[in-house]
Design an enzyme around this catalytic site. Structure first.
Site, PDB file in Angstrom:
ATOM      1  N   LYS A 130      35.947  56.227  30.759  1.00 11.12           N
ATOM      2  CA  LYS A 130      36.079  54.949  31.463  1.00 11.12           C
ATOM      3  C   LYS A 130      34.737  54.251  31.406  1.00 11.12           C
ATOM      4  CE  LYS A 130      39.149  52.602  33.846  1.00 11.12           C
ATOM      5  NZ  LYS A 130      40.619  52.702  33.803  1.00 11.12           N
ATOM      6  N   ASP A 170      40.996  47.019  31.729  1.00 10.74           N
ATOM      7  CA  ASP A 170      41.281  47.440  33.103  1.00 10.74           C
ATOM      8  C   ASP A 170      41.038  46.177  33.944  1.00 10.74           C
ATOM      9  OD1 ASP A 170      41.771  50.080  34.782  1.00 10.74           O
ATOM     10  OD2 ASP A 170      40.223  49.020  35.891  1.00 10.74           O
TER      11      ASP A 170
HETATM   12  P1  NDP Z   1      43.723  42.594  36.582  1.00 10.48           P
HETATM   13  O1  NDP Z   1      42.282  42.272  36.538  1.00 10.48           O
HETATM   14  O2  NDP Z   1      44.640  41.992  35.590  1.00 10.48           O
HETATM   15  O3  NDP Z   1      44.318  42.300  38.019  1.00 10.48           O
HETATM   16  C1  NDP Z   1      43.774  42.893  39.162  1.00 10.48           C
HETATM   17  C2  NDP Z   1      44.487  42.354  40.374  1.00 10.48           C
HETATM   18  O4  NDP Z   1      44.101  43.138  41.507  1.00 10.48           O
HETATM   19  C3  NDP Z   1      44.113  40.934  40.694  1.00 10.48           C
HETATM   20  O5  NDP Z   1      45.180  40.306  41.334  1.00 10.48           O
HETATM   21  C4  NDP Z   1      42.940  41.120  41.651  1.00 10.48           C
HETATM   22  O6  NDP Z   1      42.723  40.028  42.517  1.00 10.48           O
HETATM   23  C5  NDP Z   1      43.360  42.329  42.424  1.00 10.48           C
HETATM   24  N1  NDP Z   1      42.169  43.051  42.873  1.00 10.48           N
HETATM   25  C6  NDP Z   1      41.200  43.593  42.108  1.00 10.48           C
HETATM   26  N2  NDP Z   1      40.243  44.138  42.860  1.00 10.48           N
HETATM   27  C7  NDP Z   1      40.622  43.934  44.120  1.00 10.48           C
HETATM   28  C8  NDP Z   1      40.044  44.277  45.360  1.00 10.48           C
HETATM   29  N3  NDP Z   1      38.880  44.928  45.440  1.00 10.48           N
HETATM   30  N4  NDP Z   1      40.731  43.935  46.483  1.00 10.48           N
HETATM   31  C9  NDP Z   1      41.907  43.272  46.409  1.00 10.48           C
HETATM   32  N5  NDP Z   1      42.489  42.916  45.257  1.00 10.48           N
HETATM   33  C10 NDP Z   1      41.861  43.246  44.141  1.00 10.48           C
HETATM   34  O7  NDP Z   1      43.771  44.193  36.492  1.00 10.48           O
HETATM   35  P2  NDP Z   1      44.994  45.146  36.097  1.00 10.48           P
HETATM   36  O8  NDP Z   1      46.280  44.552  36.522  1.00 10.48           O
HETATM   37  O9  NDP Z   1      44.811  45.551  34.705  1.00 10.48           O
HETATM   38  O10 NDP Z   1      44.670  46.439  37.000  1.00 10.48           O
HETATM   39  C11 NDP Z   1      45.240  46.634  38.288  1.00 10.48           C
HETATM   40  C12 NDP Z   1      45.174  48.110  38.644  1.00 10.48           C
HETATM   41  O11 NDP Z   1      45.910  48.864  37.683  1.00 10.48           O
HETATM   42  C13 NDP Z   1      43.778  48.727  38.647  1.00 10.48           C
HETATM   43  O12 NDP Z   1      43.728  49.738  39.635  1.00 10.48           O
HETATM   44  C14 NDP Z   1      43.684  49.378  37.272  1.00 10.48           C
HETATM   45  O13 NDP Z   1      42.742  50.420  37.252  1.00 10.48           O
HETATM   46  C15 NDP Z   1      45.100  49.896  37.129  1.00 10.48           C
HETATM   47  N6  NDP Z   1      45.559  50.190  35.781  1.00 10.48           N
HETATM   48  C16 NDP Z   1      45.494  49.250  34.793  1.00 10.48           C
HETATM   49  C17 NDP Z   1      45.968  49.542  33.522  1.00 10.48           C
HETATM   50  C18 NDP Z   1      45.998  48.538  32.447  1.00 10.48           C
HETATM   51  O14 NDP Z   1      46.528  48.850  31.374  1.00 10.48           O
HETATM   52  N7  NDP Z   1      45.489  47.332  32.630  1.00 10.48           N
HETATM   53  C19 NDP Z   1      46.481  50.879  33.196  1.00 10.48           C
HETATM   54  C20 NDP Z   1      46.571  51.775  34.333  1.00 10.48           C
HETATM   55  C21 NDP Z   1      46.103  51.424  35.557  1.00 10.48           C
HETATM   56  P3  NDP Z   1      41.509  39.016  42.246  1.00 10.48           P
HETATM   57  O15 NDP Z   1      41.930  38.221  41.053  1.00 10.48           O
HETATM   58  O16 NDP Z   1      41.371  38.228  43.489  1.00 10.48           O
HETATM   59  O17 NDP Z   1      40.301  39.871  41.967  1.00 10.48           O
HETATM   60  O1  2IT Z   2      43.588  53.174  33.824  1.00 10.02           O
HETATM   61  C1  2IT Z   2      44.085  53.127  32.696  1.00 10.02           C
HETATM   62  O2  2IT Z   2      44.848  53.995  32.270  1.00 10.02           O
HETATM   63  C2  2IT Z   2      43.770  51.961  31.846  1.00 10.02           C
HETATM   64  N1  2IT Z   2      43.082  51.058  32.317  1.00 10.02           N
HETATM   65  C3  2IT Z   2      44.273  51.890  30.443  1.00 10.02           C
HETATM   66  C4  2IT Z   2      43.407  52.696  29.523  1.00 10.02           C
HETATM   67  C5  2IT Z   2      43.703  52.563  28.057  1.00 10.02           C
HETATM   68  O3  2IT Z   2      42.917  53.151  27.283  1.00 10.02           O
HETATM   69  O4  2IT Z   2      44.661  51.918  27.664  1.00 10.02           O
END
Ligand code: NDP
Ligand code: 2IT
Length: 450
Positions: A130, A170
């Site tokens: 990560k 992420d």
């Molecule tokens: P994005 O940046 O696309 O979206 C994040 C969302 O979460 C936004 O709405 C953001 O709001 C909100 N957010 C982020 N930080 C905070 C905080 N501290 N408090 C409140 N709201 C918050 O990210 P993703 O959708 O990609 O990721 C969301 C979650 O999913 C994370 O935990 C990530 O680790 C996990 N994840 C993502 C994967 C991926 O493929 N993208 C895979 C597996 C897990 P704002 O815009 O106001 O910051």
């Molecule tokens: O938390 C996660 O699994 C991710 N943000 C996706 C990682 C990846 O390599 O696609």
């Protein structure tokens, strides 16, 4: 848990905390895994003899670096960049990059640690890593984001490669950022390879990768519901976040006949009793991916409730799919969810439930899918993107979606295999932790002192 074993856990955690001070999220993630593994390790002493637990919590390598860049006003700015190369026993390091002002070493170590188990569960050959930066993309122009990404990659490129370490997105890192990062890597290395996943479709990306985490979580929840003869049809669903994971979660829930009534961002949440249908979801995608505005604008447009500085867990629903960030459901919110009739919580985000909240879900015997199982669909399709890049071909949507569904079913089966208790209750936390551990631990045993 026996008296000696709990002493063992306490001693192990005391050592870990002394050696890794001021990293509460890392301690939290490790503690959960150590608790799950406790009995399993007693029954399988070979892992203890080889000190696999002591090794698996120690990153193979940590890279920290300065990221200097110049903003649109011409001011010099500096951020900190990180890459945690946690474990390469079963494949190249693999995991996302997070750009968010809260990013620090402890948060990335928790994410890298969980990634090792998650990637193992996918059945694909990927180690865990990560990275990211405390850079805040909010309010930055496209050119500022580009210059930051170029500077970040100007250091990172020497540590990564398609057979070494393959980053992805992420929080704060989506298609735009991956494009800038890929472009800079290609210039520096003079090499077009699958060094990043989540790439655009016209330069080596995979269909369904943007959708994969949200879709995968809904597929995983569907499997859990099936064990109780339930489906998404007619269910009311709470989703938090409004980013990549949240958006495609809504899309898949709608397709399966459920109704999503909430979304959130770091400023508050919206509640739409009629449901966020595909039309409204289009607006959310425009709002968040192009305009880069706030979720409150949804409430203005559709005249629905907006609650500032709150999370959505006080609303009544059958299912909750937290998809924003770590520790976004605490014990009180967990109790509220369950007493409002919530039967299933499946984690799209990484570690969104606190340990106390998880205990509530387990005590009340609702369906609880931990992130390292439930959100593994994203990295799974990243693995499929790597395969397609190596083969220099691109699969169809149907092919990738079928593979994703099979992988999520297989992860569910692994959880059932390792997590079913004597009373038939499936503890998916134990199932995911033990099931994810075995493959990595066996590979480490085979490879000797690694
Ligand atoms: P994005 O940046 O696309 O979206 C994040 C969302 O979460 C936004 O709405 C953001 O709001 C909100 N957010 C982020 N930080 C905070 C905080 N501290 N408090 C409140 N709201 C918050 O990210 P993703 O959708 O990609 O990721 C969301 C979650 O999913 C994370 O935990 C990530 O680790 C996990 N994840 C993502 C994967 C991926 O493929 N993208 C895979 C597996 C897990 P704002 O815009 O106001 O910051
Ligand atoms: O938390 C996660 O699994 C991710 N943000 C996706 C990682 C990846 O390599 O696609």
């Amino acid at each position: 848990m026996s008296h000696t074993s709990s002493l063992g856990i306490n001693a192990f955690m005391a050592d870990l905390m002394a050696k890794n001070p001021a990293e509460p999220e890392f301690h939290q993630a490790v503690h959960e895994v150590v608790e799950s593994l406790n009995t399993f390790l007693d029954e399988n002493p070979k892992y203890k003899h080889a000190r696999v637990l002591e090794r698996i919590v120690e990153p193979e390598r940590i890279i920290m670096f300065r990221v200097p860049w110049v903003n649109d006003k011409g001011d010099m700015c500096v951020n900190r960049g990180f890459r945690i190369e946690m474990n390469s026993a079963i494949g190249p390091y693999k995991g996302g990059l997070r750009f968010h002002p809260t990013v620090n070493l402890g948060i990335l170590k928790f994410l890298a640690f969980e990634q090792v188990f998650k990637n193992s569960l996918t059945t694909l050959p990927m180690g865990g890593g990560k990275g990211g930066s405390d850079f805040d993309p909010k309010g930055k122009s496209d050119n500022e984001v580009m210059r930051f990404c170029q500077s970040f990659m100007t250091e990172l490129y020497r540590h990564i490669g398609p057979n070494t370490d393959v980053p992805a997105g992420d929080i704060g890192v989506g298609g735009r950022e991956i494009g800038f990062l890929f472009g800079q890597y290609k210039r520096i290395r003079n090499e077009f390879t699958g060094v990043l996943t989540g790439k655009g479709l016209n330069y080596g990306g995979s269909v369904i990768r943007p959708e994969a985490t949200g879709y995968g979580n809904v597929y995983f929840a569907r499997e859990m519901l099936k064990t109780r003869g339930e489906t998404f049809e007619g269910k009311t669903v709470l989703v938090s976040g409004a980013g990549n994971v949240a958006q495609f979660t809504v899309q898949k829930v709608n397709e399966l006949g459920g109704k999503v009534v909430t979304l959130s961002d770091s400023s508050g949440y919206i509640y739409d009793k009629d449901g966020i249908d595909d039309e409204k979801l289009k607006f959310v995608m425009y709002l968040k991916n192009i305009k880069r505005g706030r979720i409150s604008e949804y409430a203005d447009k559709y005249k629905v409730k907006y609650v500032e500085n709150e999370r959505p867990w006080g609303e009544k629903a059958d299912i909750a799919l937290p998809s924003a960030t770590q520790n976004e459901i605490n014990e009180v919110e967990a109790i509220t969810l369950v007493s409002n009739g919530c039967m299933c919580v499946s984690e799209g985000a990484n570690m969104p439930s606190t340990p106390e909240a998880i205990q509530v879900f387990l005590d009340k015997r609702i369906l609880f899918g931990p992130g390292k199982a439930a959100n593994a669909g994203g990295v799974a399709v990243s693995g499929l993107e790597m395969t397609q890049n190596s083969m220099r071909i691109g699969w169809s949507r149907e092919e990738v979606d079928n593979r994703l569904q099979n992988i999520m079913r297989s992860i569910h089966e692994t959880c059932v295999q390792y997590g079913t208790k004597d009373n038939e209750f499936i503890n998916y936390v134990d199932g995911a932790n033990i099931g994810g551990f075995v493959k990595v631990a066996d590979a480490m045993l085979s490879q000797g002192a690694v």
